[in-house]
Design a protein around this motif. Structure first.
Motif: not given
Length: 252
Positions: A170-179
C-alpha cells in the motif's frame, strides 16, 4: 453434444515453489471460460524465487524444459503459453519454438498499463529494477515505464506474510502514484490477487500481473505463418531426452 475441442493453455511457474503455482491457479482458474483447459506446471529445477540475473537465466531453461514435456501433440497442440513470472524468463525462446501465442506476466501487464498512458511498477526485490527496465526496453515499453518502486521484501517474503504485504505494498503504491503516471502494475506471481485488495487505497488503476497475463493470452491468436512449429534450431547435447524428442524441423 458439443464436439468442439478444448482449447489448451499452459501456465508455467518458472520457480520451484509450489505455493506460487497454487496461488496463480487459485487466482486464474475461476477466470477460465468454458471450453478452455488451463494446465499448470511448476519448474523441475532452479530457484524457489527468481530474484537475480542468475536465477532468471536458469528459469528460462526451466520454462523450455516444461514446454518440451507439456507441448501436446500435432492433433492436440497447445493454444497458448503463459510464463508465470513477472520477468518473463524464456519469453523470446518459447515464442520462437512453440508456434502458439506466448506471453508473460510482465509483457501482458505492460500492454494493459500502456493503454492508460505512462505507468509505474511496484514489485518485491530491489534487484528486479534494472532487469525490468531492460525487459521494458526490449519489448518497446521503455519510454512509457516511468517509475519502478521496489520494496525490500522479496516476492516470496511478501507471499509468506499477507498482512505485511498489504501494509508494505500500500505504501509503495501510494509512493508510485506520485510519479506522474496513469496506472500502476502490481508485479509478481506471488502477488496475484493483491491488486483487488489494494485498489481502495490507491488513487490510480492497479493492474494485477497474473490476471493481465491470462486476459492478454486469451486475446492473442496463433501466428498465421509461424517460422517454426514445435521445433528447435539447434540439436542438444546433455539435456533431458524430451529436448531431443521435439521435432528438429528447424535444424540447419
Amino acid at each position: 453434444m458439443d464436439t468442439t475441442p478444448l482449447r489448451r493453455y499452459l501456465l508455467i511457474n518458472p520457480n520451484t515453489n509450489p505455493l506460487t503455482t497454487q496461488r496463480l491457479q487459485d487466482v486464474l482458474q475461476p477466470q477460465v471460460p468454458p471450453g478452455v483447459q488451463l494446465l499448470v506446471q511448476t519448474a523441475r529445477f532452479g530457484a524457489p524465487y527468481i530474484a537475480c540475473e542468475a536465477s532468471h537465466a536458469v528459469a528460462a531453461h526451466a520454462c523450455l524444459d516444461v514446454w518440451t514435456t507439456q507441448r501436446g501433440t500435432p492433433e492436440q497442440p497447445l493454444d497458448g503459453v503463459l510464463i508465470g513470472c513477472f520477468g518473463d524468463p524464456g519469453l523470446f525462446a518459447l515464442r520462437e519454438v512453440s508456434g502458439c501465442p506466448v506471453t508473460g506476466l510482465a509483457e501482458a501487464s505492460f500492454i494493459q498499463a500502456a493503454s492508460h498512458g505512462p505507468f509505474a511498477i511496484v514489485t518485491g526485490g530491489e534487484r528486479w529494477k534494472p532487469m525490468l527496465q531492460r525487459l521494458a526496453n526490449s519489448l518497446g515499453y521503455g519510454a512509457q515505464l516511468r517509475h519502478i518502486e521496489t520494496v525490500a521484501p522479496t516476492g516470496a517474503a511478501l507471499q509468506a506474510d499477507p498482512d505485511m504485504a498489504i501494509r508494505c505494498l500500500t505504501q509503495a503504491c501510494q509512493q508510485a502514484a506520485q510519479s506522474g503516471v496513469a496506472a500502476i502494475i502490481l508485479g509478481g506471481a506471488g502477488l496475484a490477487g493483491y491488486a483487488r485488495l489494494l485498489q481502495a487505497h490507491c488513487p490510480l488503476p492497479l493492474i494485477d500481473s497474473a490476471q493481465a497475463g491470462w486476459e492478454v493470452l486469451l486475446q492473442q491468436k496463433a501466428p498465421a505463418a509461424p517460422t517454426s512449429r514445435d521445433g528447435f534450431y539447434a540439436p542438444w547435447v546433455g539435456l533431458p531426452p524430451a529436448f531431443s524428442q521435439v521435432p528438429a524441423q528447424c535444424h540447419g
